[in-house]
Design a protein around this motif. Structure first.
Motif, PDB file in Angstrom:
ATOM      1  N   LEU A 273       2.066 -23.050  25.575  1.00 58.94           N
ATOM      2  CA  LEU A 273       1.444 -21.775  25.251  1.00 58.94           C
ATOM      3  C   LEU A 273      -0.069 -21.939  25.117  1.00 58.94           C
ATOM      4  N   THR A 274      -0.797 -20.888  25.485  1.00 59.37           N
ATOM      5  CA  THR A 274      -2.237 -20.905  25.237  1.00 59.37           C
ATOM      6  C   THR A 274      -2.446 -20.731  23.732  1.00 59.37           C
ATOM      7  N   GLN A 277      -1.724 -17.230  22.644  1.00 55.73           N
ATOM      8  CA  GLN A 277      -0.276 -16.943  22.644  1.00 55.73           C
ATOM      9  C   GLN A 277       0.356 -17.522  21.382  1.00 55.73           C
ATOM     10  N   VAL A 302      -4.050  -8.447  32.152  1.00 58.97           N
ATOM     11  CA  VAL A 302      -3.004  -8.785  33.119  1.00 58.97           C
ATOM     12  C   VAL A 302      -2.938 -10.288  33.294  1.00 58.97           C
ATOM     13  N   GLY A 303      -1.730 -10.786  33.329  1.00 57.93           N
ATOM     14  CA  GLY A 303      -1.560 -12.209  33.577  1.00 57.93           C
ATOM     15  C   GLY A 303      -1.814 -13.096  32.371  1.00 57.93           C
ATOM     16  N   SER A 304      -2.032 -12.476  31.221  1.00 56.59           N
ATOM     17  CA  SER A 304      -2.330 -13.302  30.053  1.00 56.59           C
ATOM     18  C   SER A 304      -1.060 -13.862  29.416  1.00 56.59           C
ATOM     19  N   GLY A 305       0.085 -13.431  29.894  1.00 57.49           N
ATOM     20  CA  GLY A 305       1.337 -14.031  29.439  1.00 57.49           C
ATOM     21  C   GLY A 305       1.952 -13.356  28.226  1.00 57.49           C
ATOM     22  N   VAL A 308       6.236 -13.843  27.622  1.00 55.84           N
ATOM     23  CA  VAL A 308       6.761 -14.992  26.890  1.00 55.84           C
ATOM     24  C   VAL A 308       6.639 -14.778  25.382  1.00 55.84           C
ATOM     25  N   ALA A 453      -3.870 -21.607  31.364  1.00 53.71           N
ATOM     26  CA  ALA A 453      -4.598 -22.685  32.027  1.00 53.71           C
ATOM     27  C   ALA A 453      -4.286 -22.717  33.507  1.00 53.71           C
TER      28      ALA A 453
HETATM   29  P1  ADP Z   1       1.320 -10.193  31.529  1.00 51.11           P
HETATM   30  O1  ADP Z   1       0.564 -10.429  30.276  1.00 51.11           O
HETATM   31  O2  ADP Z   1       0.480  -9.569  32.592  1.00 51.11           O
HETATM   32  O3  ADP Z   1       2.604  -9.445  31.301  1.00 51.11           O
HETATM   33  P2  ADP Z   1       3.079 -12.258  32.269  1.00 51.11           P
HETATM   34  O4  ADP Z   1       3.771 -12.351  30.988  1.00 51.11           O
HETATM   35  O5  ADP Z   1       3.774 -11.570  33.384  1.00 51.11           O
HETATM   36  O6  ADP Z   1       1.657 -11.626  32.082  1.00 51.11           O
HETATM   37  O7  ADP Z   1       2.638 -13.706  32.693  1.00 51.11           O
HETATM   38  C1  ADP Z   1       1.973 -13.952  33.902  1.00 51.11           C
HETATM   39  C2  ADP Z   1       2.327 -15.302  34.461  1.00 51.11           C
HETATM   40  O8  ADP Z   1       1.758 -16.316  33.659  1.00 51.11           O
HETATM   41  C3  ADP Z   1       3.808 -15.581  34.503  1.00 51.11           C
HETATM   42  O9  ADP Z   1       4.095 -16.188  35.726  1.00 51.11           O
HETATM   43  C4  ADP Z   1       4.041 -16.537  33.354  1.00 51.11           C
HETATM   44  O10 ADP Z   1       5.115 -17.386  33.612  1.00 51.11           O
HETATM   45  C5  ADP Z   1       2.730 -17.289  33.334  1.00 51.11           C
HETATM   46  N1  ADP Z   1       2.363 -17.818  32.029  1.00 51.11           N
HETATM   47  C6  ADP Z   1       2.519 -17.208  30.830  1.00 51.11           C
HETATM   48  N2  ADP Z   1       2.045 -17.989  29.840  1.00 51.11           N
HETATM   49  C7  ADP Z   1       1.545 -19.094  30.433  1.00 51.11           C
HETATM   50  C8  ADP Z   1       0.891 -20.284  29.936  1.00 51.11           C
HETATM   51  N3  ADP Z   1       0.663 -20.465  28.654  1.00 51.11           N
HETATM   52  N4  ADP Z   1       0.513 -21.222  30.834  1.00 51.11           N
HETATM   53  C9  ADP Z   1       0.737 -21.035  32.147  1.00 51.11           C
HETATM   54  N5  ADP Z   1       1.348 -19.965  32.676  1.00 51.11           N
HETATM   55  C10 ADP Z   1       1.746 -18.993  31.832  1.00 51.11           C
END
Ligand code: ADP
Ligand code: MG
Length: 700
Positions: A273-274, A277, A302-305, A308, A453
């Motif tokens: 996790l970042t 996160q 967007v894409g910040s995860g 999860v 990352a």
């Molecule tokens: P959003 O915030 O836009 O909903 P997502 O949850 O769809 O983003 O995550 C975007 C992508 O980043 C996914 O493929 C996810 O598996 C990946 N991801 C999430 N957290 C991390 C992390 N800490 N390190 C690398 N990849 C991550």
């Protein structure tokens, strides 16, 4: 129950003279409530966009052609079109002591005009003048009155936003009639505040707006409009505060454990996790363990995860033997979430199911049964989750993705499916603080500031559409290198059909270049078709995906490295940012091409420059708000604040803090709205239809 005093305002619009069922349909469209009857209140809140000023009363010699003027003329003669050429206009010659004016009517009824303009009599006519063959004329005057009726001629007339088929005059007449329906209402605003702000009464404000005396009366920043905006903002803040107070009162149920399920999910992640996160998860776990209810916003670009984090939140309540729901606004997003979650959930022993409009029959019944039995731990779905037959055994956590697409009452509907449900709201649109307050009131906020990352910056370029050939060549090279490309087609008009036509045309074009490698996905496709198209692209079977904005939210194909956005100048900045966020998710170097039609205006240039200069979603959101107003920011194409009828964030945003304090202070003194002002405020809640909060008074 709504106070009966308000009944005339909530009566059907057809109770007004001149509004029949046919017009009523058009009003529905005008008000954006196609599937509900148009009501008097809807018309009253439909505020003018401008005015026509008829006060200029020149002599004919001094009339400026092209301007609106009211002139006093003597009727001279009628010139009918010859019987064999009825399509020629009917003309009436008039004069004053300084010149002549021809009144021109097309397809006119002779009887009608002869009655309206008896030769030799004086008439006041008002309308837009023009020069035609060197002669002053007025085509279809807006108003014609005799001297005796002159005082009935409105000097400043409101101009309303219209819809096809609906013209100004009937709307004005209906609005006039609607004004007479306003009952005498108790004042709900604080007297001192009213005086300080120089606000008129509610009825006074509506009257000024629909019956302006000055062209400035109808300006959004004027006192009349501001009064109504403040009313609306206060109603919104009160409703939010009531919901919050109610939620605080309800005993929450702490869900905590040793974090075993969470640890299993974390162990299954192919990454760590970042830091943000991690912090968000800690915040949430702490909230969940408390006996109060959680209402937390998880903001992240967007894409910040976010997904999860949401799953880890769910894991926490699931470990406590309870259930979680994750709701997203579209089918595609729901399936995307499921795809991310399912493999992790499996390893952690979390039982996941999906529920959308597409699950029907046996499968659906089975899911619902298992949900009620507690055999499903996490249910992922669309609006379908609100439905009555959806019953959980013990819902503890409701997670709502892309919240701004759901209303407060929908949030409540989900929360009601469990006991003391904790709420986690995910949003990819970084919302400026003012807007957070407007929509959510005082929510706890977690932010995912850094990107996971390994993300590389996206190379963003702006290119004029007349260089399309070069772009296509470049795309060809990228495809040959094995890259995957999104090609987003423009929003042509406020209509899906024309968007679609444009996308299909581009697709045909690109298919000629790239053959089987190209594919198309759009909003009109059936859910399963859409999924298949996305899957083909995700699996690399197709490599160029032409799309309407259906791919806007949440779609995750890490291998995609090129994003082409056609007519980028037609999109909101945040929309562009969301779209761009579809690439730069994997290891490869990514590019975003913003194609525009030249020449661009100053604002459009500035907007595209921002996109080129930064990938910081928060900065983009602020700029977007500054440059375009909040409608686009929140991804809606209509003007105005979504969910608000009269308040406009760029004009009335500064009133939000006052409304919030007002609401908080009022409820601290009078939590049940039982004082005289409280009683009056109940009317306000009903007027702006925030009354869903009223049932919470004294409840639970
Ligand atoms: P959003 O915030 O836009 O909903 P997502 O949850 O769809 O983003 O995550 C975007 C992508 O980043 C996914 O493929 C996810 O598996 C990946 N991801 C999430 N957290 C991390 C992390 N800490 N390190 C690398 N990849 C991550
Ligand atoms: Mg997401």
């Amino acid at each position: 129950m709504r106070p009966s005093l308000l009944d005339p305002l909530f009566a059907a619009l057809t109770t007004l003279p001149g509004v029949g069922p046919k017009l009523e349909k058009l009003y529905r469209r005008l008000f954006g409530r196609e599937d509900a009857p148009a009501r008097v209140i809807d018309l009253l809140f439909h505020l003018p966009a401008g005015t026509i000023d008829r006060r200029s009363r020149p002599k004919l010699r001094d009339v400026m052609p092209g301007s609106v003027a009211t002139v006093a003329v003597n009727v001279d003669s009628h010139r009918q079109p010859p019987a064999n050429r009825p399509r020629l206009p009917y003309r009436i010659e008039t004069y004053d002591d300084t010149g002549t004016l021809t009144l021109t009517y097309f397809h006119a009824k002779r009887d009608y005009l002869e009655k309206l303009f008896p030769p030799g009599e004086l008439r006041y006519v008002s309308g837009t003048t023009a020069l035609y063959d060197g002669m002053l004329q007025m085509v279809h005057p807006d108003r014609v009155v005799s001297e005796a009726e002159l005082d009935k001629l409105p000097m400043v007339e409101p101009v309303y936003p219209l819809t096809e088929g609906l013209t100004l005059n009937p709307v004005r007449k209906a609005a006039e009639a609607a004004l007479t329906k306003i009952p005498s209402l108790p004042e709900w605003q604080d007297a001192a505040w009213l005086q300080r702000s120089k606000f008129p009464s509610f009825a006074g404000a509506l009257t000024t707006l629909h019956h302006p005396a000055e062209t400035t009366d109808i300006l959004p920043e004027g006192s009349a409009w501001s009064r109504l905006a403040y009313d609306e903002l206060l109603a919104g803040q009160l409703a939010l505060a009531l919901v919050r107070a109610h939620q605080r009162k309800l005993p929450g149920r702490g869900s905590s454990g040793e974090g075993l399920v969470r640890a299993k999910v974390t162990a299954a992640l192919p990454y760590s996790l970042t830091p943000s996160q991690g912090r968000a998860v800690d915040d949430i776990v702490t909230d969940l363990a408390r006996p109060q209810r959680m209402v937390r916003l998880l903001q992240g670009d967007v894409g910040s995860g976010k997904t999860v984090v949401a799953l880890l939140a769910a894991a926490t309540v699931i470990e406590a033997g309870r259930q979680a729901a994750l709701m997203a606004p579209t089918e595609i997003l729901v399936r995307q979430h499921l795809a991310t979650i399912a493999p992790l959930a499996e390893k952690a022993g979390i039982r996941v199911a999906i529920l959308t409009g597409r699950e029907r029959g046996r499968e659906r019944t089975e899911t619902l049964d298992r949900l009620a039995q507690g055999e499903i731990d996490l249910l992922v779905g669309t609006h379908a989750l609100f439905q009555d037959e959806v019953a959980f055994r013990d819902l503890a956590l409701a997670i709502v993705d892309e919240q701004h697409r759901f209303g407060v009452h929908q949030r409540l509907a989900l929360a009601r499916k469990g006991e003391a449900v904790d709420m986690l709201v995910l949003t990819a649109t970084p919302i400026p603080r003012t807007l957070v307050l407007t929509y959510f009131g005082d929510m706890e906020i977690s932010e995912l500031r850094e990107k996971p990352a390994g993300r590389q910056p996206i190379d963003t370029r702006t290119i004029a559409l007349n260089r399309l050939d070069e772009v296509i060549e470049g795309i060809g090279r990228a495809l040959n290198e094995g890259q995957r490309v999104y090609w987003v087609c423009p929003l042509v008009e406020e209509s899906e059909t024309s968007d679609l036509a444009a996308a299909e045309e581009r697709f045909d074009d690109l298919q000629q270049h790239f053959g089987e490698r190209a594919d198309l996905v759009h909003g009109r496709m059936k859910g399963a078709e859409k999924d298949r198209a996305m899957q083909r692209f995700s699996a690399g079977e197709t490599r160029l995906l032409v799309a309407t904005t259906v791919i806007e939210v949440g779609v995750d194909v890490p291998e995609a490295t090129v994003m082409v956005i056609e007519h980028a100048e037609r999109f909101g900045l945040s929309q562009l940012h969301q779209l761009r966020g579809r690439v730069g998710r994997g290891a490869g170097h990514s590019t975003c091409l913003l194609l525009y039609r030249a020449p661009l205006g100053e604002t459009a240039k500035a907007r595209l420059a921002i996109m080129r200069d930064t990938e910081d979603g928060f900065r983009i959101a602020e700029e977007d708000l500054r440059l375009r107003g909040e409608g686009d920011l929140l991804g809606t194409r209509q003007s105005g604040m979504p969910g608000f009828r009269v308040a406009r964030i760029e004009v009335h945003g500064k009133l939000i803090a006052a409304a919030r304090d007002d609401a908080a202070l009022t409820l601290s003194r009078d939590p049940d709205l039982a004082s005289p002002r409280g009683e009056a405020l109940r009317h306000l809640l009903y007027l702006f239809e925030r009354d869903e909060a009223i049932w919470l008074l004294g409840a639970g």
